[in-house]
Design a protein around this motif. Structure first.
Motif, PDB file in Angstrom:
ATOM      1  N   LEU A 262       0.838  -1.196   0.000  1.00  0.00           N
ATOM      2  CA  LEU A 262       0.000   0.000   0.000  1.00  0.00           C
ATOM      3  C   LEU A 262       0.875   1.248   0.000  1.00  0.00           C
ATOM      4  O   LEU A 262       0.655   2.186  -0.791  1.00  0.00           O
ATOM      5  N   CYS A 263       1.881   1.274   0.854  1.00  0.00           N
ATOM      6  CA  CYS A 263       2.801   2.414   0.897  1.00  0.00           C
ATOM      7  C   CYS A 263       3.533   2.584  -0.429  1.00  0.00           C
ATOM      8  O   CYS A 263       3.688   3.699  -0.937  1.00  0.00           O
ATOM      9  N   THR A 264       3.969   1.453  -1.008  1.00  0.00           N
ATOM     10  CA  THR A 264       4.638   1.511  -2.313  1.00  0.00           C
ATOM     11  C   THR A 264       3.724   2.093  -3.374  1.00  0.00           C
ATOM     12  O   THR A 264       4.128   2.961  -4.167  1.00  0.00           O
ATOM     13  N   ASN A 265       2.490   1.641  -3.399  1.00  0.00           N
ATOM     14  CA  ASN A 265       1.563   2.092  -4.439  1.00  0.00           C
ATOM     15  C   ASN A 265       1.145   3.544  -4.252  1.00  0.00           C
ATOM     16  O   ASN A 265       0.888   4.257  -5.227  1.00  0.00           O
ATOM     17  N   ILE A 266       1.069   3.990  -3.015  1.00  0.00           N
ATOM     18  CA  ILE A 266       0.791   5.404  -2.748  1.00  0.00           C
ATOM     19  C   ILE A 266       1.900   6.267  -3.342  1.00  0.00           C
ATOM     20  O   ILE A 266       1.647   7.273  -4.015  1.00  0.00           O
ATOM     21  N   GLN A 267       3.143   5.848  -3.109  1.00  0.00           N
ATOM     22  CA  GLN A 267       4.273   6.614  -3.606  1.00  0.00           C
ATOM     23  C   GLN A 267       4.381   6.553  -5.128  1.00  0.00           C
ATOM     24  O   GLN A 267       4.537   7.583  -5.806  1.00  0.00           O
TER      25      GLN A 267
END
Length: 422
Positions: A262-267
């Motif tokens: 999720l953090c990766t995709n947000i970035q």
């Protein structure tokens, strides 16, 4: 009975040469100069198989014409009205044409139907997750799983891995055991959806490509500037497009791997200024957010209220988890008219005429009170015979929503003050 007499899987060999044969298809004799025009007009009725041409030279007696090969599903004596009208208007000849075909011509279903014993269900569809084909084979097909995987991989050049689901989802992280049937032993994938790219590992996180339409539908109901709580966010298929559409999003998932992706995709989708990510139990996440006491280990930040929407996409148990809304909202921070609209997903079985009533009964039981505003029931899709997925949208009843006077005080913090870096 068929399964008892079926030959052992080891005795079935994929002999591609055995699929060489001559087939007869309907054809139209057309002038060379008008060949492309007629191909466009007949595009829906032409032969359409990989590496097989649907236009060929005519015989030596007709040097100025070509043959347009039609679908083998059509009969020369019963052509569609669109084709017969064209034949009459243009004075075309309809005839039969023989073509030599091999293994490459036949679709996967046709190959497997010929190879597998009678009575074994041929997989007719599968989910794709990036380069992965996800099968869910029946027990009687399992002895032939490697053969099935090989054919699926052969017939789909964009795929590199074929996996089969083992058992049901029986854990809180919504992941299941799987085995690789063919191709690379790689389940790290990139999926494109709604114009965004999502990185994930299919072994470690939940993903369902069939839900793209639902993701788009629900996100389309949010207004820019609204704040959305995504309590079971997965790798972000609701959170990322909602943020891209102008919403502020607080996205949470209990699975540490889902949180990491999720953090990766947000970035990677450049919405880090609109999304804060959390790794908490979904019910705890909702109650902390409602009290302005929501913290991220990475941020140690508080988040403002009110928020406008709550998404609970955990269909197996999310309705029962709506107990989280009981006495969750401090009266100092919330007013009855500011309570959020909750979108909870659930499965229901049985008589379709009773679906909405059953969902309403389960929801009110979890809340501990009757709904004081009508709920909206959206049928998402059939997930299995006699099993349907719904989205129920409702506002928590005022009777049970507000925290009693003994509830903890909550510090206010404007959303604009939160650091959104994961």
């Amino acid at each position: 009975m068929a399964a008892e007499t079926a030959p052992p899987a080891a005795d079935i060999v994929l002999d591609k040469a055995a699929f060489d044969e001559v087939i007869v298809v309907p054809a139209l004799r057309v002038p060379k100069k008008k060949c492309h025009e007629f191909m466009k007009r007949l595009s829906g009725h032409l032969l359409n198989r990989p590496r097989v041409r649907n236009v060929e030279d005519d015989d030596a007696d007709h040097p100025d014409t070509k043959r347009l090969l039609l679908s083998p599903d059509l009969s020369l004596h019963d052509l569609p009205e669109e084709v017969t009208t064209l034949v009459k208007e243009e004075g075309l000849d309809a005839l039969e044409s023989s073509i030599h075909v091999g293994y490459d011509y036949w679709p996967a279903a046709a190959v497997l139907k010929r190879l597998l014993p009678a009575g074994i269900e041929v997989p007719s569809a599968f989910e794709t997750v990036g380069h992965i084909a996800h099968l869910n084979l029946r027990d009687e097909a399992l002895p032939y799983k490697k053969l099935i995987g090989e054919v699926i991989l052969d017939k789909n050049p964009r795929l590199r891995t074929v996996i089969n689901k083992l058992g049901n989802i029986e854990n809180e992280f919504r992941v299941f055991k799987m085995e690789v049937l063919a191709g690379e032993d790689s389940t790290a994938a990139v999926v494109q959806q709604m114009g965004h790219r999502f990185h994930l590992d299919f072994r470690k996180v939940y993903w369902n490509s069939r839900l793209e339409r639902e993701h788009s539908r629900l996100v389309g109901t949010f207004d820019p500037g609204h704040t959305v709580l995504d309590a079971m966010a997965g790798v972000g298929p609701f959170a990322v497009p909602a943020a891209a559409g102008g919403c502020r999003v607080l996205a949470n998932d209990l699975n540490p791997d889902s949180y990491a992706f999720l953090c990766t995709n947000i970035q990677r989708n450049k919405v880090a200024d609109k999304v804060a990510a959390f790794n908490l139990d979904g019910g705890e996440f909702i109650r902390l957010a409602a009290r302005n006491a929501l913290e991220s280990e990475a941020q140690a930040a508080l988040v403002s209220v009110p928020f406008h929407h709550v998404i609970m996409n955990l269909p197996a148990t999310a309705i029962e988890l709506c107990t989280a809304f009981r006495h969750a909202f401090p009266a100092a921070l919330w007013a009855p008219e500011s309570l959020p609209r909750v979108h909870v997903y659930g499965f229901v079985k049985g008589d379709e005429a009773q679906h909405e009533q059953e969902l309403k009964s389960r929801l009110e039981s979890a809340l501990g009170a009757a709904l004081d505003q009508p709920a909206a029931y959206h049928r998402v899709r059939e997930v299995a015979p006699n099993k349907t997925m719904y989205c129920v949208s409702f506002v928590p009843p005022v009777e049970i929503a507000f925290e009693d006077e003994r509830g903890p005080d909550a510090k206010r913090l404007k959303l604009e003050e939160v650091d959104y870096d994961c």
